[in-house]
Enzyme design. Structure first.
Site, PDB file in Angstrom:
ATOM      1  N   ASN A  90       0.825  -1.209   0.000  1.00 41.80           N
ATOM      2  CA  ASN A  90       0.000   0.000   0.000  1.00 41.80           C
ATOM      3  C   ASN A  90       0.858   1.257   0.000  1.00 41.80           C
ATOM      4  O   ASN A  90       1.912   1.292   0.619  1.00 41.80           O
ATOM      5  CB  ASN A  90      -0.926   0.005   1.217  1.00 41.80           C
ATOM      6  N   ASP A  92      -0.483   4.204   0.996  1.00 39.29           N
ATOM      7  CA  ASP A  92      -0.942   5.082   2.069  1.00 39.29           C
ATOM      8  C   ASP A  92      -0.005   4.944   3.262  1.00 39.29           C
ATOM      9  O   ASP A  92       0.848   4.060   3.288  1.00 39.29           O
ATOM     10  CB  ASP A  92      -2.402   4.741   2.474  1.00 39.29           C
ATOM     11  N   HIS A 107       5.975  -0.673  -2.698  1.00 40.00           N
ATOM     12  CA  HIS A 107       5.408  -0.013  -3.880  1.00 40.00           C
ATOM     13  C   HIS A 107       5.465   1.504  -3.787  1.00 40.00           C
ATOM     14  O   HIS A 107       4.770   2.195  -4.526  1.00 40.00           O
ATOM     15  CB  HIS A 107       3.966  -0.476  -4.109  1.00 40.00           C
ATOM     16  N   CYS A 115      13.077  12.675  -7.031  1.00 42.18           N
ATOM     17  CA  CYS A 115      13.726  13.465  -8.070  1.00 42.18           C
ATOM     18  C   CYS A 115      14.391  12.512  -9.060  1.00 42.18           C
ATOM     19  O   CYS A 115      15.182  11.661  -8.672  1.00 42.18           O
ATOM     20  CB  CYS A 115      14.762  14.395  -7.435  1.00 42.18           C
ATOM     21  N   CYS A 134      13.012  20.258  -6.711  1.00 40.08           N
ATOM     22  CA  CYS A 134      13.544  19.225  -5.829  1.00 40.08           C
ATOM     23  C   CYS A 134      14.159  19.905  -4.608  1.00 40.08           C
ATOM     24  O   CYS A 134      14.923  20.861  -4.750  1.00 40.08           O
ATOM     25  CB  CYS A 134      14.592  18.404  -6.575  1.00 40.08           C
ATOM     26  N   GLY A 174      -5.262  -9.170   3.201  1.00 41.64           N
ATOM     27  CA  GLY A 174      -5.955  -8.324   2.226  1.00 41.64           C
ATOM     28  C   GLY A 174      -5.203  -8.060   0.943  1.00 41.64           C
ATOM     29  O   GLY A 174      -5.171  -6.927   0.466  1.00 41.64           O
ATOM     30  N   THR A 175      -4.629  -9.102   0.384  1.00 39.55           N
ATOM     31  CA  THR A 175      -3.979  -8.932  -0.928  1.00 39.55           C
ATOM     32  C   THR A 175      -4.427 -10.040  -1.867  1.00 39.55           C
ATOM     33  O   THR A 175      -4.558 -11.198  -1.457  1.00 39.55           O
ATOM     34  CB  THR A 175      -2.436  -8.851  -0.790  1.00 39.55           C
ATOM     35  N   SER A 176      -4.691  -9.657  -3.120  1.00 39.12           N
ATOM     36  CA  SER A 176      -5.333 -10.583  -4.055  1.00 39.12           C
ATOM     37  C   SER A 176      -4.378 -11.636  -4.614  1.00 39.12           C
ATOM     38  O   SER A 176      -4.815 -12.592  -5.249  1.00 39.12           O
ATOM     39  CB  SER A 176      -5.963  -9.784  -5.206  1.00 39.12           C
TER      40      SER A 176
HETATM   41  P1  OAD Z   1      -6.279  -5.817  -4.766  1.00 42.15           P
HETATM   42  O1  OAD Z   1      -7.283  -4.735  -5.020  1.00 42.15           O
HETATM   43  O2  OAD Z   1      -5.773  -6.586  -5.920  1.00 42.15           O
HETATM   44  O3  OAD Z   1      -6.903  -6.874  -3.770  1.00 42.15           O
HETATM   45  C1  OAD Z   1      -7.537  -6.478  -2.608  1.00 42.15           C
HETATM   46  C2  OAD Z   1      -7.672  -7.698  -1.737  1.00 42.15           C
HETATM   47  O4  OAD Z   1      -8.215  -7.288  -0.495  1.00 42.15           O
HETATM   48  C3  OAD Z   1      -8.595  -8.778  -2.298  1.00 42.15           C
HETATM   49  O5  OAD Z   1      -7.977 -10.039  -2.105  1.00 42.15           O
HETATM   50  C4  OAD Z   1      -9.857  -8.650  -1.439  1.00 42.15           C
HETATM   51  O6  OAD Z   1     -10.488  -9.916  -1.248  1.00 42.15           O
HETATM   52  C5  OAD Z   1      -9.274  -8.164  -0.131  1.00 42.15           C
HETATM   53  N1  OAD Z   1     -10.193  -7.364   0.690  1.00 42.15           N
HETATM   54  C6  OAD Z   1     -11.101  -6.436   0.296  1.00 42.15           C
HETATM   55  N2  OAD Z   1     -11.707  -5.882   1.338  1.00 42.15           N
HETATM   56  C7  OAD Z   1     -11.178  -6.460   2.456  1.00 42.15           C
HETATM   57  C8  OAD Z   1     -11.386  -6.297   3.864  1.00 42.15           C
HETATM   58  N3  OAD Z   1     -12.257  -5.415   4.344  1.00 42.15           N
HETATM   59  N4  OAD Z   1     -10.648  -7.061   4.711  1.00 42.15           N
HETATM   60  C9  OAD Z   1      -9.751  -7.967   4.236  1.00 42.15           C
HETATM   61  N5  OAD Z   1      -9.513  -8.145   2.920  1.00 42.15           N
HETATM   62  C10 OAD Z   1     -10.211  -7.415   2.039  1.00 42.15           C
HETATM   63  O7  OAD Z   1      -5.091  -5.163  -3.929  1.00 42.15           O
HETATM   64  P2  OAD Z   1      -3.589  -5.640  -3.736  1.00 42.15           P
HETATM   65  O8  OAD Z   1      -3.492  -7.113  -3.638  1.00 42.15           O
HETATM   66  O9  OAD Z   1      -3.026  -4.827  -2.640  1.00 42.15           O
HETATM   67  O10 OAD Z   1       0.332  -1.864  -7.013  1.00 42.15           O
HETATM   68  O11 OAD Z   1      -2.957  -5.170  -5.094  1.00 42.15           O
HETATM   69  C11 OAD Z   1      -1.589  -5.317  -5.283  1.00 42.15           C
HETATM   70  C12 OAD Z   1      -1.049  -4.180  -6.099  1.00 42.15           C
HETATM   71  O12 OAD Z   1      -1.816  -4.021  -7.277  1.00 42.15           O
HETATM   72  C13 OAD Z   1      -1.159  -2.826  -5.447  1.00 42.15           C
HETATM   73  O13 OAD Z   1      -0.130  -2.573  -4.517  1.00 42.15           O
HETATM   74  C14 OAD Z   1      -1.032  -1.903  -6.610  1.00 42.15           C
HETATM   75  C15 OAD Z   1      -1.857  -2.633  -7.633  1.00 42.15           C
HETATM   76  O14 OAD Z   1      -1.372  -2.569  -8.896  1.00 42.15           O
HETATM   77  C16 OAD Z   1       0.941  -0.669  -7.220  1.00 42.15           C
HETATM   78  O15 OAD Z   1       0.396   0.398  -7.032  1.00 42.15           O
HETATM   79  C17 OAD Z   1       2.344  -0.776  -7.673  1.00 42.15           C
HETATM   80 ZN    ZN Z   2      16.986  16.468  -7.141  1.00 41.60          ZN
END
Ligand code: OAD
Ligand code: ZN
Length: 237
Positions: A90, A92, A107, A115, A134, A174-176
């Site tokens: 994330n 944030d 990320h 810069c 910068c 919470g990651t897909s």
């Molecule tokens: P995704 O949007 O791909 O997946 C979100 C995941 O969170 C899914 O598996 C949902 O089931 C789960 N989820 C949703 N709500 C939830 C909750 N309340 N509690 C628990 N789980 C929940 O997000 P990421 O896996 O973080 O990259 O995506 C990976 C990367 O894809 C991000 O970091 C971003 C994007 O491209 C960059 O910005 C480089």
């Molecule tokens: Zn610079």
């Protein structure tokens, strides 16, 4: 010594109100990924990309860490048997705001600019664009969001591999499990063969089958309960 490594994704911030990437109303809404999350997109329309991240930065200010971020911070400060490391995808800063200290932002970070001339990375609070100078070298037309875009190398990969090598408990929250290399960390953990692994998610991720245990539900509920169990030294498996 039992080190714990936690990989977090957009799902942990969903309970703070921030939209995830791949669920409905994802952050890419109304924007093509190629336009706002690739270097080519940035080169071809810098204003659009600056505006996109400026908006995101100011919008994120309306949200705050939730119970899951707070619980992970508590885990770091109260756990005595080893080191707790958060690797987050994330951008944030909710982990830091909740008090976590050992956080790897693989990320990048929304509240930072980089810069392209001198590679300095620095905090930004409000908006910035090509006219912003910068802080270090004083040049303009050199700043970009400190965000890892598609096709770019995530940050701290060497450090992350070292962390994974020394992990005894791997927790993905919470990651897909579709964006590599983060999606491949669980396979790496299995290859190393030392750690047990737990997935916490609202629904099973793409890599769910590789985990030893799965806890389903919203992060704000499952994470505090899981942290309590770890801190009480209860058997997790
Ligand atoms: P995704 O949007 O791909 O997946 C979100 C995941 O969170 C899914 O598996 C949902 O089931 C789960 N989820 C949703 N709500 C939830 C909750 N309340 N509690 C628990 N789980 C929940 O997000 P990421 O896996 O973080 O990259 O995506 C990976 C990367 O894809 C991000 O970091 C971003 C994007 O491209 C960059 O910005 C480089
Ligand atoms: Zn610079």
């Amino acid at each position: 010594m039992k080190n714990i490594t936690i990989l977090t994704g957009a799902g942990i911030s969903a309970d703070s109100g921030l939209a995830t990437f791949r669920d409905n109303d994802g952050l890419w809404n109304n924007h093509k990924v190629e336009d706002v999350a690739t270097y080519d997109g940035f080169k071809s329309n810098k204003k659009l990309v600056y505006d996109f991240y400026n908006n995101l930065r100011s919008e994120a200010k309306n949200y705050k860490p939730n119970e899951a971020h707070v619980a992970l911070s508590r885990l770091e400060s109260e756990y005595k048997d080893g080191k707790v490391t958060i690797i987050t995808q994330n951008v944030d800063d909710f982990h830091r705001l909740a008090g976590s200290k050992n956080v790897i932002h693989m990320h990048g970070e929304l509240n930072k600019a980089r810069c392209e001339y001198c590679l300095n990375v620095f905090d930004v609070d409000g908006d910035f664009d090509e006219s912003t100078k910068c802080e270090k070298c004083g040049k303009d037309h050199v700043l970009r969001p400190h965000i890892v875009w598609f096709g770019e190398m995530p940050l701290y990969m060497a450090l992350i591999d070292e962390v994974l090598n020394n992990t005894d408990l791997f927790v993905a929250i919470g990651t897909s499990g579709v964006v590599y290399p983060a999606a491949g960390f669980i396979a790496r953990i299995k290859q190393i063969g030392k750690a047990k692994a737990v997935e916490l998610n609202l629904k099973k991720s793409e890599t769910n089958g590789l985990f030893d245990k799965y806890l389903e539900g919203k992060a704000k509920t499952t994470v505090p309960a899981f942290v309590d169990k770890v801190l009480e030294g209860k058997d997790l498996f």
